[in-house]
Design an enzyme around this catalytic site. Structure first.
Site, PDB file in Angstrom:
ATOM      1  N   ARG A  63       0.799  -1.265   0.244  1.00 20.74           N
ATOM      2  CA  ARG A  63       0.253   0.060  -0.040  1.00 20.74           C
ATOM      3  C   ARG A  63       0.911   1.272  -0.120  1.00 20.74           C
ATOM      4  O   ARG A  63       1.764   1.461   0.858  1.00 20.74           O
ATOM      5  CB  ARG A  63      -0.992  -0.072   1.409  1.00 20.74           C
ATOM      6  CG  ARG A  63      -2.005   1.241   1.195  1.00 20.74           C
ATOM      7  CD  ARG A  63      -2.426   1.113   2.694  1.00 20.74           C
ATOM      8  NE  ARG A  63      -3.366  -0.119   2.999  1.00 20.74           N
ATOM      9  CZ  ARG A  63      -4.400  -0.631   2.668  1.00 20.74           C
ATOM     10  NH1 ARG A  63      -5.154   0.122   1.608  1.00 20.74           N
ATOM     11  NH2 ARG A  63      -5.071  -1.642   2.972  1.00 20.74           N
TER      12      ARG A  63
ATOM     13  N   GLU B 296      -0.371  -8.707  -2.740  1.00 24.62           N
ATOM     14  CA  GLU B 296      -1.783  -7.867  -2.754  1.00 24.62           C
ATOM     15  C   GLU B 296      -1.238  -6.502  -3.043  1.00 24.62           C
ATOM     16  O   GLU B 296      -0.483  -6.099  -2.230  1.00 24.62           O
ATOM     17  CB  GLU B 296      -2.747  -8.102  -1.887  1.00 24.62           C
ATOM     18  CG  GLU B 296      -3.781  -7.202  -1.818  1.00 24.62           C
ATOM     19  CD  GLU B 296      -4.377  -7.138  -0.215  1.00 24.62           C
ATOM     20  OE1 GLU B 296      -5.032  -6.154  -0.033  1.00 24.62           O
ATOM     21  OE2 GLU B 296      -4.358  -8.182   0.395  1.00 24.62           O
TER      22      GLU B 296
ATOM     23  N   THR C 111      -8.243  -3.614  -1.102  1.00 27.52           N
ATOM     24  CA  THR C 111      -8.955  -2.626  -0.825  1.00 27.52           C
ATOM     25  C   THR C 111     -10.018  -2.576  -1.975  1.00 27.52           C
ATOM     26  O   THR C 111     -10.385  -1.349  -2.437  1.00 27.52           O
ATOM     27  CB  THR C 111      -8.214  -1.366  -0.725  1.00 27.52           C
ATOM     28  OG1 THR C 111      -7.081  -1.833   0.261  1.00 27.52           O
ATOM     29  CG2 THR C 111      -9.063  -0.204   0.104  1.00 27.52           C
TER      30      THR C 111
ATOM     31  N   LYS D 118     -11.210 -13.108   5.209  1.00 21.58           N
ATOM     32  CA  LYS D 118     -10.082 -12.098   6.097  1.00 21.58           C
ATOM     33  C   LYS D 118     -10.677 -11.601   7.284  1.00 21.58           C
ATOM     34  O   LYS D 118     -11.445 -10.881   7.122  1.00 21.58           O
ATOM     35  CB  LYS D 118      -9.680 -10.965   4.946  1.00 21.58           C
ATOM     36  CG  LYS D 118      -9.021  -9.842   5.431  1.00 21.58           C
ATOM     37  CD  LYS D 118      -8.679  -8.791   4.394  1.00 21.58           C
ATOM     38  CE  LYS D 118      -8.403  -7.401   4.844  1.00 21.58           C
ATOM     39  NZ  LYS D 118      -8.343  -6.531   3.691  1.00 21.58           N
TER      40      LYS D 118
ATOM     41  N   GLY E  39      -2.039  -6.774  12.326  1.00 22.31           N
ATOM     42  CA  GLY E  39      -1.604  -7.044  13.531  1.00 22.31           C
ATOM     43  C   GLY E  39      -0.685  -8.377  13.585  1.00 22.31           C
ATOM     44  O   GLY E  39      -0.349  -8.939  14.651  1.00 22.31           O
TER      45      GLY E  39
ATOM     46  N   GLY F  59       0.858  -6.513   6.114  1.00 24.42           N
ATOM     47  CA  GLY F  59       1.442  -5.387   5.335  1.00 24.42           C
ATOM     48  C   GLY F  59       2.589  -4.637   5.841  1.00 24.42           C
ATOM     49  O   GLY F  59       3.531  -5.018   5.587  1.00 24.42           O
ATOM     50  N   SER F  60       2.393  -3.585   6.748  1.00 23.47           N
ATOM     51  CA  SER F  60       3.483  -2.862   7.141  1.00 23.47           C
ATOM     52  C   SER F  60       4.459  -3.625   8.076  1.00 23.47           C
ATOM     53  O   SER F  60       5.643  -3.123   8.044  1.00 23.47           O
ATOM     54  CB  SER F  60       2.831  -1.715   8.112  1.00 23.47           C
ATOM     55  OG  SER F  60       2.117  -2.199   9.278  1.00 23.47           O
TER      56      SER F  60
END
Length: 216
Positions: A21, A44, A73, A133, A162, A182-183
């Site tokens: 993202r 993704e 998204t 998800k 998380g 993700g992050s």
């Protein structure tokens, strides 16, 4: 729409979906080879990332023999059309949109819709989700996955948000079938500093942790 199909076999080897993202196309060009070398098989790219269409198309052009490339998204049918036109092989949503899930199920496109409560999770599955998800999983933790799986063990769950190196094994033990990361996976500082070696080692640590937990 892409003629290249999602490989379930590839996904099952390493069911960790890396979520990109707001990362630049230039950085993605550096990241993807490292991601593949670490053993990851599915990526993704979110629809709210600038230039997402070109990123999906380019990733498939370069790595379709080794990588599942999907769009995240996706919130409505307009997003879905745009994602499929770019070539997305699977779709991830943050919410339940009946039309999006049904459209994907009818076209045999894997769909991972976002849900939170047991009722939402069951509804997403009933509409045709490939895997649900569970989002955001940050506050819920592994115990929630275990609790949901007790009565709904037929539903495949992918906690997202998380999930990190410290709790990955606990989520797997609790019954998670996949993970959206993700992050925690795409470390912002390493990417900003273009420390590609550190990022590769970081990817490898996640892959190693998953394999170790799976083999326990």
């Amino acid at each position: 729409m892409s003629e290249l199909k999602f490989s379930a076999e590839r996904f099952n080897q390493m069911p960790l979906v890396g979520i990109i993202r707001n990362i630049s196309p230039e950085a993605i060009q550096q990241i993807l080879p490292l991601y593949l070398e670490a053993g990851f098989t599915t990526i993704e790219i979110t629809m709210n990332t600038p230039g997402v269409d070109a990123m999906i198309a380019q990733a498939l052009e370069q790595y379709s023999d080794r990588l599942n490339v999907g769009a995240g998204t996706v919130c409505n049918t307009q997003d879905l059309k745009k994602a499929l036109a770019a070539g997305a092989q699977f779709i991830v949503t943050p919410i339940i949109d009946k039309k999006v899930i049904r459209a994907c199920a009818e076209q045999n496109i894997p769909i991972f819709p976002g849900a939170y409560t047991p009722t939402e999770i069951y509804r997403a599955w009933s509409l045709g989700a490939t895997m649900v998800k569970v989002y955001p999983a940050t506050a819920l933790g592994p115990e929630y996955i275990k609790d949901v799986k007790a009565p709904l063990n037929q539903i495949k769950l992918m906690p997202t948000g998380g999930v990190n190196l410290a709790n990955l094994a606990s989520f797997l033990k609790a019954g998670a079938d996949g993970f959206g990361i993700g992050s925690q996976l795409f470390d912002k500082k390493m990417i900003q500093e273009e420390d590609w070696q550190a990022l590769k080692a970081h990817f490898e640590a996640f892959a190693k942790q998953y394999r170790a937990a799976r083999n326990q």
